[in-house]
Design a protein around this motif. Structure first.
Motif, PDB file in Angstrom:
ATOM      1  N   PHE A  67      35.202 -70.315 -13.284  1.00 58.63           N
ATOM      2  CA  PHE A  67      35.148 -69.938 -11.877  1.00 58.63           C
ATOM      3  C   PHE A  67      36.478 -69.340 -11.417  1.00 58.63           C
ATOM      4  N   GLU A  68      37.576 -69.969 -11.804  1.00 57.08           N
ATOM      5  CA  GLU A  68      38.890 -69.454 -11.402  1.00 57.08           C
ATOM      6  C   GLU A  68      39.140 -68.071 -11.975  1.00 57.08           C
ATOM      7  N   ILE A  69      38.712 -67.852 -13.194  1.00 61.99           N
ATOM      8  CA  ILE A  69      38.887 -66.545 -13.824  1.00 61.99           C
ATOM      9  C   ILE A  69      38.089 -65.484 -13.072  1.00 61.99           C
ATOM     10  N   THR A  70      36.856 -65.808 -12.722  1.00 57.42           N
ATOM     11  CA  THR A  70      36.027 -64.828 -12.006  1.00 57.42           C
ATOM     12  C   THR A  70      36.490 -64.661 -10.559  1.00 57.42           C
ATOM     13  N   SER A  71      37.077 -65.691  -9.967  1.00 53.42           N
ATOM     14  CA  SER A  71      37.493 -65.591  -8.559  1.00 53.42           C
ATOM     15  C   SER A  71      38.627 -64.594  -8.346  1.00 53.42           C
ATOM     16  N   VAL A  72      39.375 -64.276  -9.386  1.00 56.00           N
ATOM     17  CA  VAL A  72      40.442 -63.282  -9.268  1.00 56.00           C
ATOM     18  C   VAL A  72      40.015 -61.922  -9.805  1.00 56.00           C
ATOM     19  N   GLY A  73      38.727 -61.796 -10.144  1.00 53.82           N
ATOM     20  CA  GLY A  73      38.197 -60.491 -10.524  1.00 53.82           C
ATOM     21  C   GLY A  73      38.070 -60.226 -12.009  1.00 53.82           C
ATOM     22  N   TYR A  74      38.400 -61.199 -12.846  1.00 50.86           N
ATOM     23  CA  TYR A  74      38.233 -61.018 -14.282  1.00 50.86           C
ATOM     24  C   TYR A  74      36.871 -61.530 -14.711  1.00 50.86           C
ATOM     25  N   VAL A  75      36.388 -61.010 -15.815  1.00 47.43           N
ATOM     26  CA  VAL A  75      35.140 -61.481 -16.402  1.00 47.43           C
ATOM     27  C   VAL A  75      35.520 -62.313 -17.614  1.00 47.43           C
ATOM     28  N   PRO A  76      35.096 -63.571 -17.655  1.00 47.21           N
ATOM     29  CA  PRO A  76      35.473 -64.418 -18.791  1.00 47.21           C
ATOM     30  C   PRO A  76      34.844 -63.938 -20.094  1.00 47.21           C
ATOM     31  N   LEU A  77      35.381 -64.435 -21.182  1.00 45.89           N
ATOM     32  CA  LEU A  77      34.805 -64.124 -22.489  1.00 45.89           C
ATOM     33  C   LEU A  77      33.352 -64.556 -22.543  1.00 45.89           C
ATOM     34  N   PRO A  78      32.530 -63.832 -23.299  1.00 44.42           N
ATOM     35  CA  PRO A  78      31.175 -64.339 -23.517  1.00 44.42           C
ATOM     36  C   PRO A  78      31.258 -65.745 -24.117  1.00 44.42           C
ATOM     37  N   GLN A  79      30.312 -66.591 -23.774  1.00 47.65           N
ATOM     38  CA  GLN A  79      30.389 -68.008 -24.156  1.00 47.65           C
ATOM     39  C   GLN A  79      30.512 -68.200 -25.669  1.00 47.65           C
ATOM     40  N   ASN A  80      29.769 -67.413 -26.456  1.00 45.12           N
ATOM     41  CA  ASN A  80      29.853 -67.600 -27.914  1.00 45.12           C
ATOM     42  C   ASN A  80      31.243 -67.222 -28.441  1.00 45.12           C
ATOM     43  N   THR A  81      31.867 -66.208 -27.878  1.00 44.20           N
ATOM     44  CA  THR A  81      33.222 -65.821 -28.289  1.00 44.20           C
ATOM     45  C   THR A  81      34.227 -66.884 -27.866  1.00 44.20           C
ATOM     46  N   ALA A  82      34.086 -67.396 -26.661  1.00 41.54           N
ATOM     47  CA  ALA A  82      34.983 -68.454 -26.188  1.00 41.54           C
ATOM     48  C   ALA A  82      34.849 -69.700 -27.057  1.00 41.54           C
ATOM     49  N   ASN A  83      33.621 -70.055 -27.430  1.00 39.90           N
ATOM     50  CA  ASN A  83      33.405 -71.224 -28.298  1.00 39.90           C
ATOM     51  C   ASN A  83      34.093 -71.049 -29.643  1.00 39.90           C
ATOM     52  N   LYS A  84      33.932 -69.896 -30.257  1.00 40.55           N
ATOM     53  CA  LYS A  84      34.562 -69.630 -31.560  1.00 40.55           C
ATOM     54  C   LYS A  84      36.085 -69.681 -31.442  1.00 40.55           C
ATOM     55  N   THR A  85      36.608 -69.129 -30.372  1.00 45.79           N
ATOM     56  CA  THR A  85      38.056 -69.108 -30.167  1.00 45.79           C
ATOM     57  C   THR A  85      38.585 -70.521 -29.923  1.00 45.79           C
ATOM     58  N   ARG A  86      37.869 -71.314 -29.134  1.00 53.29           N
ATOM     59  CA  ARG A  86      38.274 -72.724 -28.909  1.00 53.29           C
ATOM     60  C   ARG A  86      38.261 -73.502 -30.224  1.00 53.29           C
ATOM     61  N   ASP A  87      37.222 -73.282 -31.024  1.00 48.44           N
ATOM     62  CA  ASP A  87      37.147 -73.973 -32.328  1.00 48.44           C
ATOM     63  C   ASP A  87      38.330 -73.590 -33.222  1.00 48.44           C
ATOM     64  N   ARG A  88      38.638 -72.312 -33.210  1.00 50.04           N
ATOM     65  CA  ARG A  88      39.777 -71.842 -34.033  1.00 50.04           C
ATOM     66  C   ARG A  88      41.088 -72.428 -33.520  1.00 50.04           C
ATOM     67  N   LEU A  89      41.225 -72.503 -32.214  1.00 50.47           N
ATOM     68  CA  LEU A  89      42.439 -73.069 -31.619  1.00 50.47           C
ATOM     69  C   LEU A  89      42.607 -74.528 -32.028  1.00 50.47           C
ATOM     70  N   GLN A  90      41.512 -75.274 -32.098  1.00 53.37           N
ATOM     71  CA  GLN A  90      41.573 -76.696 -32.463  1.00 53.37           C
ATOM     72  C   GLN A  90      42.101 -76.891 -33.883  1.00 53.37           C
ATOM     73  N   THR A  91      41.869 -75.916 -34.765  1.00 55.95           N
ATOM     74  CA  THR A  91      42.301 -76.066 -36.152  1.00 55.95           C
ATOM     75  C   THR A  91      43.777 -75.728 -36.335  1.00 55.95           C
ATOM     76  N   MET A  92      44.389 -75.091 -35.344  1.00 55.86           N
ATOM     77  CA  MET A  92      45.805 -74.710 -35.443  1.00 55.86           C
ATOM     78  C   MET A  92      46.680 -75.824 -34.889  1.00 55.86           C
ATOM     79  N   LYS A  93      47.402 -76.456 -35.738  1.00 57.02           N
ATOM     80  CA  LYS A  93      48.303 -77.529 -35.314  1.00 57.02           C
ATOM     81  C   LYS A  93      49.606 -77.431 -36.007  1.00 57.02           C
TER      82      LYS A  93
END
Length: 93
Positions: free
Chosen positions: A67-93
């Protein structure tokens, strides 16, 4: 005197279709040429070693912040892309 409003207009894209801007048409590229992707690249070492970089990246990808991303005029990542990116982020430590 400048106006404080932006007028939303439909555009005829390269396929000859008249398209209004919305999350779907911007996300799938049919609202073109007036939209574009915005990428940000993060250095892996900064992501691992800098808590602020990691926090910003998590914030940007968090489902609850769409919601915050869209409230400033940006379109968030498609959900499947965001999910893949979050999963990849979790593996980086």
């Amino acid at each position: 005197m400048a106006q404080d409003k932006v007028k939303i207009v439909s555009v005829m894209n390269e396929k000859g279709c008249c398209v209004k801007p919305n999350e779907i048409s911007i996300g799938d590229g049919t609202y073109s040429p007036l939209s574009r992707h915005l990428y940000f690249y993060i250095n892996k070492q900064s992501l691992i070693n800098n808590d602020d970089v990691r926090a910003f990246t998590k914030y940007f990808l968090a489902r609850e912040n769409r919601f915050e991303i869209t409230s400033v005029g940006y379109v968030p990542l498609p959900q499947n892309t965001a999910n893949k990116t979050r999963d990849r982020l979790q593996t980086m430590k």
